[in-house]
Design a protein around this motif. Structure first.
Motif, PDB file in Angstrom:
ATOM      1  N   PRO A 182       0.917  -1.315  -0.111  1.00  0.00           N
ATOM      2  CA  PRO A 182       0.087  -0.029   0.078  1.00  0.00           C
ATOM      3  C   PRO A 182       1.285   1.098   0.048  1.00  0.00           C
ATOM      4  O   PRO A 182       1.874   1.483   1.085  1.00  0.00           O
ATOM      5  CB  PRO A 182      -1.271  -0.043   1.153  1.00  0.00           C
ATOM      6  N   MET A 183       0.305   2.177  -0.898  1.00  0.00           N
ATOM      7  CA  MET A 183       1.502   3.237  -0.395  1.00  0.00           C
ATOM      8  C   MET A 183      -0.057   4.434  -0.476  1.00  0.00           C
ATOM      9  O   MET A 183      -0.818   4.479  -0.352  1.00  0.00           O
ATOM     10  CB  MET A 183       2.250   3.649  -2.617  1.00  0.00           C
ATOM     11  N   PRO A 184       0.619   5.767  -0.687  1.00  0.00           N
ATOM     12  CA  PRO A 184      -0.239   6.886  -0.157  1.00  0.00           C
ATOM     13  C   PRO A 184      -1.613   7.464  -1.019  1.00  0.00           C
ATOM     14  O   PRO A 184      -2.790   7.035  -0.717  1.00  0.00           O
ATOM     15  CB  PRO A 184       0.816   8.131  -0.260  1.00  0.00           C
ATOM     16  N   GLN A 185      -1.185   7.089  -2.289  1.00  0.00           N
ATOM     17  CA  GLN A 185      -2.763   6.996  -3.484  1.00  0.00           C
ATOM     18  C   GLN A 185      -3.704   5.825  -2.539  1.00  0.00           C
ATOM     19  O   GLN A 185      -4.580   6.349  -3.014  1.00  0.00           O
ATOM     20  CB  GLN A 185      -1.968   7.394  -4.496  1.00  0.00           C
ATOM     21  N   THR A 186      -3.122   4.342  -2.553  1.00  0.00           N
ATOM     22  CA  THR A 186      -4.024   3.842  -2.250  1.00  0.00           C
ATOM     23  C   THR A 186      -4.312   3.850  -1.110  1.00  0.00           C
ATOM     24  O   THR A 186      -5.419   3.715  -0.888  1.00  0.00           O
ATOM     25  CB  THR A 186      -3.620   2.212  -2.043  1.00  0.00           C
ATOM     26  N   PHE A 213      -4.870  -5.233   4.902  1.00  0.00           N
ATOM     27  CA  PHE A 213      -6.132  -6.220   5.994  1.00  0.00           C
ATOM     28  C   PHE A 213      -5.866  -4.179   7.286  1.00  0.00           C
ATOM     29  O   PHE A 213      -6.338  -3.835   7.632  1.00  0.00           O
ATOM     30  CB  PHE A 213      -5.382  -7.144   6.206  1.00  0.00           C
ATOM     31  N   ASP A 214      -4.168  -4.025   7.439  1.00  0.00           N
ATOM     32  CA  ASP A 214      -4.085  -3.017   8.397  1.00  0.00           C
ATOM     33  C   ASP A 214      -4.250  -2.220   8.453  1.00  0.00           C
ATOM     34  O   ASP A 214      -5.101  -1.051   8.954  1.00  0.00           O
ATOM     35  CB  ASP A 214      -2.353  -3.190   8.598  1.00  0.00           C
ATOM     36  N   LEU A 215      -4.421  -2.073   7.121  1.00  0.00           N
ATOM     37  CA  LEU A 215      -4.712  -0.165   6.107  1.00  0.00           C
ATOM     38  C   LEU A 215      -6.349  -0.301   5.937  1.00  0.00           C
ATOM     39  O   LEU A 215      -6.414   1.055   6.864  1.00  0.00           O
ATOM     40  CB  LEU A 215      -4.214   0.117   5.086  1.00  0.00           C
ATOM     41  N   PHE A 216      -6.647  -1.345   6.058  1.00  0.00           N
ATOM     42  CA  PHE A 216      -8.395  -1.684   6.122  1.00  0.00           C
ATOM     43  C   PHE A 216      -8.879  -1.034   7.732  1.00  0.00           C
ATOM     44  O   PHE A 216      -9.658   0.222   7.894  1.00  0.00           O
ATOM     45  CB  PHE A 216      -8.805  -2.442   6.286  1.00  0.00           C
ATOM     46  N   VAL A 217      -8.230  -1.485   8.681  1.00  0.00           N
ATOM     47  CA  VAL A 217      -8.723  -1.693  10.074  1.00  0.00           C
ATOM     48  C   VAL A 217      -8.099  -0.053  10.746  1.00  0.00           C
ATOM     49  O   VAL A 217      -8.873   0.998  11.534  1.00  0.00           O
ATOM     50  CB  VAL A 217      -7.527  -2.348  11.470  1.00  0.00           C
ATOM     51  N   ASP A 218      -7.509   0.715   9.959  1.00  0.00           N
ATOM     52  CA  ASP A 218      -6.388   2.227  10.029  1.00  0.00           C
ATOM     53  C   ASP A 218      -7.850   2.980   9.735  1.00  0.00           C
ATOM     54  O   ASP A 218      -7.580   4.310   9.780  1.00  0.00           O
ATOM     55  CB  ASP A 218      -5.663   2.715   9.752  1.00  0.00           C
ATOM     56  N   LEU A 219      -8.348   2.711   8.812  1.00  0.00           N
ATOM     57  CA  LEU A 219      -9.450   3.323   7.614  1.00  0.00           C
ATOM     58  C   LEU A 219     -10.718   3.548   8.826  1.00  0.00           C
ATOM     59  O   LEU A 219     -11.850   3.363   8.155  1.00  0.00           O
ATOM     60  CB  LEU A 219      -9.144   3.141   6.611  1.00  0.00           C
TER      61      LEU A 219
END
Length: 599
Positions: free
Chosen positions: A103-107, A143-149
């Motif tokens: 995952p990158m910034p725009q992701t 998955f971590d990104l989904f949780v953070d969002l």
């Protein structure tokens, strides 16, 4: 007719357009003997030259008895307004993530917008054939990104596929043996619910993008949420200002493959292009005249960067372009505002120019590049960030920056980012590279990309996107080196440039037309230097040792538009014409510059 609408979203260069190519091929959009170029959705010349998607575009495929409309979206953060407005048209998004980069910034940005709208994405871990691919680690990061969002439980239970977009292969697991995208097609049918039948309800369609045709005029593109749309139908347009006006649909188009086909009727759930409505703009709703029910206008994030677009008043004005007046520039900017919703334009008091605000340097430079190709001449000032005042405190835009650099260059990059008020958030070693994550002021990034490329010898990858506003972080050290400024108008001479190149880096070749006040190079030291680049060698009838030395010129640094915008200071401008990009001082004469400093 059964219809599904999906959008492909990802960070830049994670493989969206390549995957779309494969979907079109395997979805029957092309004939068996048809020659198709790579990245067929990147139809704009600038997109092909730069290898990035700039504009959202629609196409469709058919799988079994279902029509699947696909929206290809930009991956660069500067064009995120293109993503924001089309997400309301779709039932699902395919979130592509590079199997090596993760995952990158725009992701993060595009995923956040999707989750907020309640969309449940399908995650595609792409490029699993890369040498450094780490699909399992990347899946954990996603998955971590989904949780953070703050994704809900249903969104956290996202389906995953592993793809090789270039080969047109999708797999349910990295080890599975698959030869095509059938697993992806089946996943779309299984995961995305069909649009409910609302054909009998009053018409409702929202415009998400615009096109223009020389014969039929402006064309509005959007999704029919309710009812049916027919050629010749009387409709009501709910405008952004709250007014309602009646029109008649003169032509109606549906998307088949890469083409728009004229049709008599479009049913609910499908995407349509309509003609016959004057001055239609993005966010407006086409409704039944008896039930004028408007949909909420999509909220687009505010611009973070601005620059002044001025009439060209250099000594070479009007020599290379045909559209040079204030009226020409005004008409072009007004036309751009109709389709580019992330842009803002304001008059500059007592000046022949306009302040144009956008989402970043690339957002504005693409507009400038299109204008120069259309025959415009224009001058622009240094990009400035847009500040806010909150509770009496000055706040500035902050960007999330991710820099992936070879380990040996990480020290110098950390030092440079620290000087630009960047605050490190994370530092991870990935094989021989180091990934640095920073929160850095937007103004700290102006001029940093060229410096970054130089310090990492072209081996570093730099990505960033707007994150939030926070309190002003203090002054940032500006460009130390001065400029080499032409003393007079004329043609540059190789002999003069040979002597001048000892002072710094040249920006022009011999036999280049220059004028007084034009910047022809960068000084190796602080402060500007006035140089005479038009001075020829004195000829005599005497010969002496050393008088006929060979002239050896170092190849000059020819500035691109983005590099020129990054280089200039507050007292300088970039002159942009169809044939040239020149740097100049705002005040051309040296005596006038000295007088202005004393005032």
């Amino acid at each position: 007719m059964k219809v599904l609408n999906i959008a492909i979203i990802a960070h830049v260069d994670h493989g969206k357009t390549t995957l779309t190519d494969a979907l079109l091929r395997q979805g029957g959009a092309f004939r068996d003997n048809e020659e198709v170029q790579e990245c067929v959705m990147d139809s704009n010349p600038l997109e092909r030259e730069r290898g990035i998607t700039i504009f959202s575009k629609n196409c469709s495929i058919r799988y079994k008895d279902i029509k699947i409309n696909i929206v290809d979206t930009p991956g660069h953060a500067d064009f995120s307004s293109e993503v924001e407005r089309i997400l309301r048209m779709v039932d699902c998004v395919l979130l592509l993530v590079d199997a090596q980069e993760g995952p990158m910034p725009q992701t993060k940005f595009v995923l956040q917008k999707s989750l907020t709208l309640g969309i449940r994405p399908i995650v595609l871990i792409n490029k699993i054939d890369k040498k450094g691919a780490r699909p399992n680690d990347v899946l954990n990061q996603v998955f971590d990104l989904f949780v953070d969002l703050n994704a809900n439980d249903l969104q956290l239970d996202f389906p995953v596929l592993y793809t090789i977009g270039k080969q047109g292969i999708a797999k349910n697991s990295p080890e599975e043996d698959s030869k095509d995208l059938t697993p992806l097609f089946e996943m779309i049918l299984k995961h995305v619910p069909l649009y409910p039948d609302k054909n009998a309800e009053p018409l409702q369609m929202q415009i998400a993008s615009l096109a223009y045709d020389n014969y039929i005029g402006r064309v509005g593109i959007g999704r029919v949420f309710r009812g049916k749309l027919q050629t010749g139908q009387q409709i009501a347009l709910c405008r952004r200002d709250g007014t309602v006006k009646n029109f008649r649909i003169t032509k109606l188009f549906s998307f088949e493959g890469l083409k728009q086909e004229e049709v008599e009727m479009v049913e609910c759930g499908d995407l349509a292009a309509v003609a016959g409505i004057e001055d239609i703009t993005i966010g407006e709703t086409i409704t039944d005249p008896e039930h004028p029910d408007a949909l909420p206008v999509p909220q687009i994030d505010e611009p973070t960067l601005k620059m002044n677009f001025l009439v060209n008043n250099s000594p070479f004005a009007g020599q290379e372009g045909s559209l040079v007046t204030t009226r020409n520039i005004k008409e072009r900017l007004e036309r751009e505002l109709q389709t580019n919703v992330g842009l803002k334009v304001e008059d500059i008091p007592n000046s022949d120019g306009y302040t144009v605000s956008g989402r970043g340097e690339l957002h504005l430079s693409i507009l400038l590049e299109n204008m120069r190709r259309e025959g415009y001449e224009i001058q622009v000032s240094r990009p400035e960030v847009i500040y806010k005042k909150v509770n009496g405190k000055l706040q500035e835009p902050i960007e999330l920056l991710v820099a992936t650099v070879p380990e040996k260059y990480s020290g110098i990059v950390i030092e440079k980012l620290g000087k630009r008020k960047g605050l490190m958030q994370n530092m991870v070693k990935i094989e021989k590279n180091t990934r640095l994550e920073y929160y850095i002021p937007t103004r700290g990034l102006i001029g940093f990309r060229s410096e970054f490329i130089m310090e990492t010898h072209g081996e570093g990858i730099l990505d960033h996107s707007f994150s939030h506003y926070e309190d002003f972080r203090g002054e940032i050290e500006r460009r130390k080196n001065g400029a080499l400024i032409s003393q007079e108008e004329g043609e540059t001479m190789a002999y003069a440039l040979w002597k001048i190149q000892e002072r710094g880096i040249l920006f022009c070749n011999p036999v280049t037309h220059v004028y007084e006040g034009m910047i022809i190079g960068e000084n190796a030291k602080e402060g500007d230097i006035i140089v005479n680049a038009c001075k020829g060698k004195k000829l005599t009838n005497m010969r002496a040792s050393g008088s006929d030395d060979a002239i050896m010129l170092v190849p000059p640094k020819i500035m691109t538009l983005e590099q020129a915008l990054e280089f200039i200071e507050d007292d300088e401008l970039v002159e942009i014409t169809p044939k040239s990009i020149r740097l100049r001082k705002k005040i051309l004469k040296d005596v006038d510059r000295k007088r202005a400093k004393r005032v």
